[in-house]
Scaffold this active site. Structure first.
Site, PDB file in Angstrom:
ATOM      1  N   ASP A 140      -9.509   2.902  14.639  1.00  0.00           N
ATOM      2  CA  ASP A 140      -9.527   2.793  13.175  1.00  0.00           C
ATOM      3  C   ASP A 140      -9.967   1.390  12.769  1.00  0.00           C
ATOM      4  O   ASP A 140      -9.354   0.752  11.908  1.00  0.00           O
ATOM      5  CB  ASP A 140      -8.138   3.103  12.606  1.00  0.00           C
ATOM      6  CG  ASP A 140      -8.168   3.424  11.111  1.00  0.00           C
ATOM      7  OD1 ASP A 140      -9.274   3.664  10.579  1.00  0.00           O
ATOM      8  OD2 ASP A 140      -7.098   3.437  10.484  1.00  0.00           O
ATOM      9  N   HIS A 145       0.855  -1.184   0.000  1.00  0.00           N
ATOM     10  CA  HIS A 145       0.000   0.000   0.000  1.00  0.00           C
ATOM     11  C   HIS A 145       0.890   1.232   0.000  1.00  0.00           C
ATOM     12  O   HIS A 145       1.970   1.228   0.584  1.00  0.00           O
ATOM     13  CB  HIS A 145      -0.875  -0.026   1.268  1.00  0.00           C
ATOM     14  CG  HIS A 145      -1.607   1.240   1.552  1.00  0.00           C
ATOM     15  ND1 HIS A 145      -2.671   1.673   0.798  1.00  0.00           N
ATOM     16  CD2 HIS A 145      -1.426   2.184   2.516  1.00  0.00           C
ATOM     17  CE1 HIS A 145      -3.105   2.824   1.287  1.00  0.00           C
ATOM     18  NE2 HIS A 145      -2.378   3.143   2.314  1.00  0.00           N
ATOM     19  N   PHE A 146       0.439   2.289  -0.685  1.00  0.00           N
ATOM     20  CA  PHE A 146       1.145   3.569  -0.650  1.00  0.00           C
ATOM     21  C   PHE A 146       0.176   4.664  -0.234  1.00  0.00           C
ATOM     22  O   PHE A 146      -0.988   4.664  -0.619  1.00  0.00           O
ATOM     23  CB  PHE A 146       1.717   3.917  -2.027  1.00  0.00           C
ATOM     24  CG  PHE A 146       2.893   3.089  -2.436  1.00  0.00           C
ATOM     25  CD1 PHE A 146       4.149   3.294  -1.879  1.00  0.00           C
ATOM     26  CD2 PHE A 146       2.751   2.087  -3.382  1.00  0.00           C
ATOM     27  CE1 PHE A 146       5.229   2.536  -2.257  1.00  0.00           C
ATOM     28  CE2 PHE A 146       3.827   1.318  -3.764  1.00  0.00           C
ATOM     29  CZ  PHE A 146       5.076   1.539  -3.198  1.00  0.00           C
ATOM     30  N   SER A 147       0.669   5.570   0.551  1.00  0.00           N
ATOM     31  CA  SER A 147      -0.065   6.795   0.852  1.00  0.00           C
ATOM     32  C   SER A 147       0.926   7.937   0.779  1.00  0.00           C
ATOM     33  O   SER A 147       2.133   7.736   0.581  1.00  0.00           O
ATOM     34  CB  SER A 147      -0.696   6.729   2.250  1.00  0.00           C
ATOM     35  OG  SER A 147       0.300   6.888   3.253  1.00  0.00           O
ATOM     36  N   ASN A 148       0.435   9.137   0.957  1.00  0.00           N
ATOM     37  CA  ASN A 148       1.301  10.307   0.928  1.00  0.00           C
ATOM     38  C   ASN A 148       2.301  10.291   2.076  1.00  0.00           C
ATOM     39  O   ASN A 148       3.322  10.974   2.027  1.00  0.00           O
ATOM     40  CB  ASN A 148       0.443  11.570   0.989  1.00  0.00           C
ATOM     41  CG  ASN A 148       1.200  12.803   0.561  1.00  0.00           C
ATOM     42  OD1 ASN A 148       2.209  12.726  -0.132  1.00  0.00           O
ATOM     43  ND2 ASN A 148       0.717  13.955   0.966  1.00  0.00           N
ATOM     44  N   GLY A 149       2.019   9.525   3.117  1.00  0.00           N
ATOM     45  CA  GLY A 149       2.927   9.453   4.257  1.00  0.00           C
ATOM     46  C   GLY A 149       4.052   8.455   4.080  1.00  0.00           C
ATOM     47  O   GLY A 149       5.018   8.461   4.838  1.00  0.00           O
ATOM     48  N   GLY A 150       3.953   7.556   3.077  1.00  0.00           N
ATOM     49  CA  GLY A 150       4.977   6.543   2.865  1.00  0.00           C
ATOM     50  C   GLY A 150       4.357   5.237   2.414  1.00  0.00           C
ATOM     51  O   GLY A 150       3.137   5.137   2.249  1.00  0.00           O
ATOM     52  N   GLY A 151       5.180   4.230   2.247  1.00  0.00           N
ATOM     53  CA  GLY A 151       4.711   2.940   1.764  1.00  0.00           C
ATOM     54  C   GLY A 151       4.622   1.909   2.868  1.00  0.00           C
ATOM     55  O   GLY A 151       5.173   2.072   3.958  1.00  0.00           O
TER      56      GLY A 151
END
Length: 867
Positions: free
Chosen positions: A363, A231-237
């Site tokens: 979450d 998974h990737f997000s703007n915060g890192g992988g």
């Protein structure tokens, strides 16, 4: 998750995050005076500052400056003070709120960190700006710009790319930003993570040391070998990696400083460190991964943790969810029910074990619940978990499971657990963001379809409503302000707006309620939209058929819901503006607007809009129906028939021949749709060109066009997969789609039109499988393009029963639209994409549902254009 930013400004509709709060959060430079000969131009969320007489290249080395909330003004002032006296153009984000949104966790990674952009004239000026601005603000913190090369320690970065807006059709068949090769060929200007230089461009020598510094940081010298990204997000992988010392697989979570922000300003690094500490506190619990390691590489932080075997609970919906309609197997439904109840019990026990340690998970949703083959339940992603007494607002969370603001501590997990209990049987809990009392309806629907104990459903509803019983507790709105509709109007269970029914006698009341809700949402005082719709209206414009005013007005008219001159004037005035930024495609631009204006009787104005389209370079478009040549050709053919203009007819046939030249053979398309490949389906695939070829055949009698239509349809069928239940879906590899725009239903509608001219055994077999795919009882969304309304439109188009509402397949889909039915100011309304907000547009919202219902229930024809 890109929809989340458009939920900030309004609790009912998607709205532009850039406009919300601009007066409060605008940078001082927005109001700073430029010297004579300079101009300021607003460009979406940017403010462009440029000398009026400057001549800049169309592409070259550009400079980006990053920044944080507390140093952004300083960095912007440094760029301004250096560039303005030297006549160097630049642009910047207009406000602090925009900078915050661009750096949040689920913001697009390609735009992350980009705060200011400078356009040097050449390499000498590039170096001059880098050294000059660096002398003033070098080393100031900011999010790393993944697509760029960092100069020294930041906040300045460079990349080679386009300065002006040019586009080219990519290998995926869509328009993308372009740069020009030395031979004049346009190629995509990719903004992917990772610094890349076009093969014809040489890196300037003064940038070489910085490229060397970038290459110096890698995982090569660490005892972890990355096997695959998760998974990737703007915060890192997030990656699966092997610990080379033990051969054990672990999860590596990466965090980038100053990126992946939450609303309180915490970045990914602070959350990763927080998660490590929480996992240490929960050490020893069977449902929680253990900490293996924590380390840094360059500026990036990594947490290595135990890999929990299994698959996310969300994956099981597609694999195990049973058919609950006419073809349902009672044994399969009973088996699924036993499995789902067992999973919910295990999840509840896992969450309870956290609570015993005094930790709120915060979450909980099916993507964060791992289910092992042995039935073990594991919980993952603890970056927002916290001790029960911790104050503060929850900053992250899946929107279909995130609790209202008034739920604190363990009550937030109880809400999410209630949503999980409902969602394993009917995953529509995102609707609860709009109206918590929808939980009662979902529970009732589940009770009709699954042998679930009522006590189980009642406990889920109580957790959602936040009271002691499902029957007598008034639910709190999203802000804890009492019972509300989506629009904030008090209401009770009685006097609800009508729900869609296959009873034709009920149609006028349903239609009028939908139409009244659409009109009540209108904002004629706004220039950027008339009817609130999908977030795409803020990038493609609010005039078009798919997401703008034209589509809504068309649906209202063809279903007999009436017309409003003031709304038509709004569309007319903006369609005739020469400065209006708009695309020219049929569903995303001015060709569609011209079609609707002509349909409404504004023939002269429609022709003026059409002539404007003809003045554009239509040859540069892709071949699709949505925004490409198939839609253009169909519209020109339509206008030729309406006006008798042979020139329009000839141009339409020229467009069709251009599409034919690009079509290729059946096997020239891959067997998968989307991702790195061109999409299949009606709106973006080969079925749109097939529709154009069919109409050209009908206009000319030339069998060549019919042959081309067959080839185009075979291309889309090549990208379909036959499921175990006999349904034929468009195949994307990781999922398969039955829907109208990009799935099997759109292929089926054109296939049926083709078979009216020429039968084909393969097409006959495919039509049967496509009919099965539109006979399911469950579809996540209600919209026309990607939801149940589009399925209904397919069934009404191919039904042998007249009236089509007497067809049991059609009737079942009409009645099931009530699952998504919401209320807006006392009227019937429907949610848009992701079910996060209401929408009134044709592609995703109430207007599309209205059109689909009209196709089955209205006395006159109610179809999408050309169908």
């Amino acid at each position: 998750m890109r929809y989340d930013a458009y939920c900030v400004a309004d609790h009912t509709f998607f709205d532009s995050p850039w406009e919300a709060g601009e007066a409060e959060y605008a940078f001082a430079a927005v109001h700073r005076d430029l010297p004579a000969g300079w101009k300021k131009t607003r460009q979406d969320d940017w403010l462009v500052c440029s000398p009026e007489d400057t001549r800049r290249p169309a592409q070259g080395w550009k400079i980006h400056a990053s920044g944080c909330q507390d140093n952004a003004e300083k960095i912007l002032d440094a760029v301004w003070d250096f560039c303005v006296p030297r006549g160097i153009p630049f642009k910047f984000l207009r406000g602090r709120h925009i900078l915050q949104l661009r750096n949040m966790k689920y913001a697009p990674r390609g735009a992350s960190g980009k705060f200011v952009t400078v356009y040097p004239a050449d390499e000498a000026e590039l170096r001059e700006v880098l050294e000059g601005v660096d002398a003033a603000v070098g080393g100031e913190p900011g999010a790393y710009i993944l697509s760029d090369l960092r100069w020294n320690r930041g906040p300045l970065y460079v990349r080679y790319g386009g300065f002006v807006e040019r586009h080219v059709v990519s290998e995926k068949g869509v328009l993308e930003p372009a740069v020009e090769r030395p031979d004049g060929t346009l190629v995509p200007d990719r903004r992917r993570p990772g610094f890349h230089v076009p093969d014809w461009v040489t890196l300037p020598p003064f940038l070489e040391p910085h490229a060397e510094a970038r290459r110096a940081h890698s995982l090569t010298d660490l005892p972890y070998a990355v096997r695959r990204p998760v998974h990737f997000s703007n915060g890192g992988g997030v990656y699966v990696a092997e610990d080379t010392r033990t051969g054990r697989e672990v999860i590596l979570k990466e965090a980038r400083p100053h990126a992946g922000l939450t609303a309180d300003g915490r970045d990914a690094v602070s959350r990763l460190q927080w998660e490590r500490d929480i996992l240490d506190r929960l050490a020893g619990l069977d449902c929680v991964p253990s900490v293996v390691d924590y380390f840094t590489v360059g500026d990036h932080h990594f947490l290595a943790q135990e890999l929990i075997d299994g698959k996310p609970l969300s994956k099981y919906f597609g694999q195990k969810y049973p058919e609950t309609g006419p073809r349902a197997d009672p044994d399969e439904i009973a088996a699924y029910t036993r499995w789902a109840l067992g999973i919910c019990d295990a999840v509840e026990r896992a969450v309870g074990s956290l609570h015993e340690r005094g930790i709120v998970f915060g979450d909980l949703h099916p993507y964060n619940v791992m289910v092992g083959d042995d039935g073990r339940i594991g919980l993952i992603d603890f970056e927002v978990a916290a001790p029960a007494g911790t104050d503060g607002v929850r900053m992250l969370g899946h929107p279909a499971y995130a609790a209202p603001r008034d739920r604190t501590g363990f009550a937030a997990d109880d809400y999410a657990l209630g949503c999980v209990k409902l969602a394993v049987f009917l995953p529509l809990t995102a609707l609860l963001r709009l109206d918590l009392r929808k939980a009662v309806e979902l529970a009732d629907e589940i009770a009709e379809r699954f042998p679930v104990p009522r006590a189980f459903l009642d406990s889920a509803v109580r957790a959602v409503l936040g009271g002691d019983s499902a029957a007598d507790v008034a639910p709190a709105g999203r802000d804890g302000a009492g019972p509300h509709t989506a629009a904030g109007e008090p209401r009770g269970r009685d006097g609800r707006p009508p729900r869609p029914r296959s009873d034709r006698a009920a149609w006028p009341r349903v239609r009028d309620s939908l139409a009244d809700g659409i009109r009540a949402s209108a904002t004629p005082h706004r220039d950027d939209r008339l009817f609130p719709g999908d977030i795409e209206q803020f990038s493609t414009g609010a005039l078009n058929i798919a997401h703008g005013a034209a589509g809504v007005l068309y649906a209202l008219d063809v279903t007999g819901a009436g017309r409003r001159p003031e709304h038509e004037r709004w569309l007319l005035e903006r369609a005739l503006r020469r400065e209006q930024r708009a695309r020219i495609g049929f569903y995303d631009g001015l060709h569609g607007v011209a079609y609707v204006l002509e349909h409404l009787g504004y023939r002269e104005e429609a022709r003026r809009v059409l002539d404007r389209c003809m003045g554009e370079r239509w040859q540069r478009l892709g071949t699709d129906l949505h925004g490409g040549l198939a839609g253009v050709g169909l519209n020109l053919l339509h206008f030729a028939g309406r006006t008798g203009d042979d020139a329009l007819r000839d141009t339409a046939l020229d467009v069709a021949r251009t599409v034919a030249e690009r079509l290729g053979a059946e096997t020239d398309v891959p067997e998968l749709s989307g991702g790195p490949h061109p999409k299949a389906g009606l709106m973006h695939g080969s079925s749109g060109p097939a529709l154009l070829f069919l109409r050209c055949y009908e206009a000319t009698g030339d069998d060549t066009f019919l042959d081309l239509a067959a080839t185009a349809l075979r291309q889309d069928l090549r990208r379909c997969v036959l499921r175990d239940d006999g349904a034929l879906h468009v195949n994307e590899g990781w999922r398969s789609l039955p829907y109208l725009a990009e799935g099997g239903a759109g292929v089926a509608v054109v296939l049926d039109l083709y078979r009216a001219h020429r039968d084909d055994e393969r097409f006959r077999t495919a039509a049967s499988g496509l009919l099965v795919s539109s006979s399911s009882q469950f579809y996540v969304q209600s919209g026309l393009f990607n939801g149940r309304a589009g399925i209904l439109a397919h069934l009404t188009a191919v039904s042998p029963v007249r009236p089509t509402s007497d067809d049991p397949l059609v009737a079942a889909q009409i009645d099931a639209l009530s699952w998504h039915a919401m209320e807006y100011q006392g009227h019937l309304a429907f949610p848009g994409e992701q079910l996060l907000r209401l929408s009134m547009d044709l592609a995703t919202g109430s207007a599309g549902v209205l059109l689909a219902l009209g196709s089955a229930l209205h006395t006159g024809p109610a179809r999408l254009p050309f169908l």
